[in-house]
Design an enzyme around this catalytic site. Structure first.
Site, PDB file in Angstrom:
ATOM      1  N   CYS A  65       0.851  -1.186   0.000  1.00 47.82           N
ATOM      2  CA  CYS A  65       0.000   0.000   0.000  1.00 47.82           C
ATOM      3  C   CYS A  65       0.888   1.238   0.000  1.00 47.82           C
ATOM      4  CB  CYS A  65      -0.918   0.000   1.227  1.00 47.82           C
ATOM      5  SG  CYS A  65      -2.121   1.354   1.210  1.00 47.82           S
ATOM      6  N   TYR A  71      -4.944   2.973  11.771  1.00 48.98           N
ATOM      7  CA  TYR A  71      -5.860   1.932  12.232  1.00 48.98           C
ATOM      8  C   TYR A  71      -5.715   0.648  11.434  1.00 48.98           C
ATOM      9  CZ  TYR A  71      -8.712   3.077   8.153  1.00 48.98           C
ATOM     10  OH  TYR A  71      -9.142   3.282   6.873  1.00 48.98           O
ATOM     11  N   THR A 139     -11.936  -1.335  -4.541  1.00 46.07           N
ATOM     12  CA  THR A 139     -11.817  -0.487  -3.353  1.00 46.07           C
ATOM     13  C   THR A 139     -10.411   0.088  -3.350  1.00 46.07           C
ATOM     14  OG1 THR A 139     -13.418  -1.738  -2.050  1.00 46.07           O
ATOM     15  CG2 THR A 139     -11.846  -0.398  -0.838  1.00 46.07           C
ATOM     16  N   SER A 163     -11.644   5.126  -0.169  1.00 42.49           N
ATOM     17  CA  SER A 163     -11.504   5.254   1.285  1.00 42.49           C
ATOM     18  C   SER A 163     -11.076   6.673   1.645  1.00 42.49           C
ATOM     19  CB  SER A 163     -10.461   4.256   1.799  1.00 42.49           C
ATOM     20  OG  SER A 163     -10.871   2.932   1.519  1.00 42.49           O
ATOM     21  N   LYS A 200     -18.962   5.475  -3.928  1.00 41.88           N
ATOM     22  CA  LYS A 200     -19.021   5.100  -2.515  1.00 41.88           C
ATOM     23  C   LYS A 200     -17.746   5.548  -1.804  1.00 41.88           C
ATOM     24  CE  LYS A 200     -22.092   1.159  -3.269  1.00 41.88           C
ATOM     25  NZ  LYS A 200     -22.277  -0.298  -3.148  1.00 41.88           N
ATOM     26  N   CYS A 297     -23.847 -11.295   9.699  1.00 43.40           N
ATOM     27  CA  CYS A 297     -23.290 -12.604   9.344  1.00 43.40           C
ATOM     28  C   CYS A 297     -24.346 -13.545   8.758  1.00 43.40           C
ATOM     29  CB  CYS A 297     -22.638 -13.248  10.572  1.00 43.40           C
ATOM     30  SG  CYS A 297     -21.255 -12.301  11.264  1.00 43.40           S
ATOM     31  N   ASP A 518      -8.975 -31.913  26.211  1.00 44.85           N
ATOM     32  CA  ASP A 518      -9.636 -30.709  26.716  1.00 44.85           C
ATOM     33  C   ASP A 518      -9.970 -29.723  25.601  1.00 44.85           C
ATOM     34  OD1 ASP A 518     -10.395 -29.013  29.148  1.00 44.85           O
ATOM     35  OD2 ASP A 518      -9.064 -27.680  28.040  1.00 44.85           O
TER      36      ASP A 518
END
Length: 552
Positions: A65, A71, A139, A163, A200, A297, A518
């Protein structure tokens, strides 16, 4: 059969009607709907065990990038896959073609930053040649879009997301650690001019960072055909996610309605991830992607291919990825590759890890948490890196019934080796979960191996009558036998000392087996799991000489 004939007849009627001026404007959407239904009848869409049909594929073209968003990327950066490990152009098209044959109708190209890949125009052009693919989208951060977008559109790019987390130039540089705000704004204007409707705009909203710009983004939709999509701040390994940074969907709505009381919802399509809203009279609209507060989801129709060719059925799940790159390069047949993909889709979970509220979503964290669960003393051990072992206050019992520590001081030091083995019967369901590294508590074989090694070193603490020893070598090997649905455990322990290490080897196998039990018991049916066959295989050293109890 009747349903299919009816659809064909409807399609013919609409096609004939397309020549009539009165219905020209409505015909394309109606035709697309009917063609989509027909294709669903012709193809068995990729469907998981919860009935979700996967018609949307996201392909990452690169890990690189040209921004360093705080973030998104840790300050120290990330380790990138070598060039030869990234999917080649023909591999991308081959994978995309297969997914389209399996019912995918929309492909989105992502990154990293997809526009820094030199062959992106060629990739889009080839994707547009795939029969039955309805849309190719991208995007992008928009940094280089002003010089690329005309060529991307000519190649066939149908839609794009840009973005942008702030409308303030100085804040943009703070967030991205790079300059370029003006270029991104120019890219948005160019996209509008070239007829993309809506353009968008993806905006990750963060408390204390850009939440004071919510109204500014709303106002941005007043005179522009844009769709500003507010994305709830989401967790992943490396971005130091904390819930107090997230601003929820409801909180953002409340802020907006303080100024625009008539802010209202718009209709949504069944698989939309964004909840659409607008201010009446504004040209553009707003969307909310509520991945954290109100997950979607149950209607997810998306799968992702990473830049290095791994199939991820969920963005949040790092476990159980399938390498389509390796499969392709091994010469796998198309049918075998289809089956590989279908098996991966069938393992998709009902909800992603963040909404299952798993404390440790990444593999290494799972391993660490399991270490602390099974061995509280490991924390002290890791901090000191010491192998000092406490002598037990207990001893053997002599012929009089009194406690008596066996004196080994007169024995000669010799090389001692012991090998032990054991088995855990797990059944086909758990066998498959372990094979795909999809057990929700983590990497079973790695955790069990570590548990066995640490247990061997602490044998004298676990079994008081054992002499403490300074071990020179411990190894625990675990092998999944998928045919017999069992895990085979072998341990080898060595030391230079006055007494043998048989108990250390047996303890290592026993604790490794208990760890497997376990970690997997949540998925086991009654009676399907069994620990058995723990025994000493061989030992070397000591006055009694070498012997083998069981030949391997």
């Amino acid at each position: 059969m009747f349903r299919r004939c009816n659809l064909v007849n409807q399609l013919r009627c609409v096609a004939r009607a397309s020549t009539e001026t009165a219905v020209v404007e409505e015909t394309p959407s109606r035709l697309q709907q009917l063609r989509a239904k027909l294709r669903e009848d012709e193809h068995e869409i990729l469907t998981d065990t919860f009935g979700r049909k996967h018609t949307y594929l996201r392909i990452s073209l690169t890990e690189r990038c040209n921004l360093r968003c705080t973030y998104c990327m840790p300050a120290e950066g990330v380790k990138l896959t070598k060039k030869e490990g990234i999917l080649k152009t023909d591999e991308i098209i081959q994978i995309a073609d297969l997914f389209v044959k399996e019912g995918v109708r929309k492909i989105r190209l992502t990154g990293g930053e997809p526009t820094i890949r030199k062959d992106i125009i060629d990739i889009i052009g080839q994707l547009k040649q795939l029969r039955d693919l309805d849309q190719v989208a991208i995007t992008t951060n928009g940094l280089t879009l002003t010089r690329q977008l005309p060529a991307l559109q000519k190649a066939g790019l149908d839609a794009l997301n840009i973005s942008l987390d702030t409308l303030k130039e100085e804040r943009f540089e703070l967030f991205t650690r790079r300059r370029g705000w003006a270029k991104v704004m120019a890219s948005i204007d160019l996209a509008v001019q070239l007829g993309y409707k809506p353009v968008k705009i993806n905006c990750v909203m963060m408390r204390g960072r850009n939440d004071d710009e919510i109204i500014d983004f709303i106002d941005f939709t007043r005179d522009r055909p844009v769709d500003v999509r507010f994305i709830e701040y989401m967790p992943f390994q490396g971005n130091q996610w904390k819930e107090n940074k997230m601003i929820s969907f409801n909180e953002m709505k409340a802020i907006i309605r303080e100024k625009y009381s008539d802010f209202q919802a718009l209709p949504n399509q069944p698989n939309n991830t964004s909840k659409a809203y607008h201010v009446p009279g504004f040209i553009g609209q707003v969307g909310f992607i509520t991945s954290m507060s109100q997950h979607f989801c149950d209607s997810c129709n998306r799968v992702r291919i990473t830049a290095d060719g791994n199939l991820k059925v969920c963005l949040f799940e790092g476990k159980g990825e399938v390498s389509l790159r390796d499969a392709l390069r091994s010469g796998i047949s198309e049918n075998a590759l289809k089956n590989l993909i279908r098996r991966a889709i069938s393992r998709k979970k009902k909800q992603h890890a963040a909404n299952r509220k798993e404390k440790f979503p990444c593999k290494m964290s799972n391993i660490i948490s399991m270490q602390y669960k099974y061995f509280p003393y490991i924390s002290k051990y890791l901090k000191s890196n010491a192998s000092i072992r406490m002598y037990s206050s207990l001893s053997h019992i002599d012929e009089t019934g009194k406690a008596n520590m066996v004196d080994v001081g007169l024995k000669n030091d010799s090389k001692r080796v012991a090998i032990a083995r054991g088995f855990v019967r797990i059944g086909p369901v758990i066998s498959n979960l372990i094979a795909e590294n999809n057990v929700k508590k983590g990497d079973v074989l790695s955790v069990a191996q570590l548990a066995g090694i640490m247990a061997a070193k602490r044998t004298s603490d676990l079994i008081p009558l054992c002499h403490p020893l300074s071990l020179s070598y411990v190894n625990v090997c675990l092998k999944l036998n998928e045919e017999s649905h069992r895990v085979e455990i072998t341990s080898e322990v060595r030391c230079i000392g006055k007494t043998g290490v048989e108990m250390e080897a047996l303890t290592a196998v026993s604790i490794a087996a208990l760890t497997i039990y376990d970690m997997c018991k949540y998925a086991a049916s009654p009676g399907t799991m069994q620990i058995y066959g723990i025994e000493l295989v061989s030992k070397k050293g000591g006055t009694k000489g070498d012997f083998t109890i069981y030949k391997t």
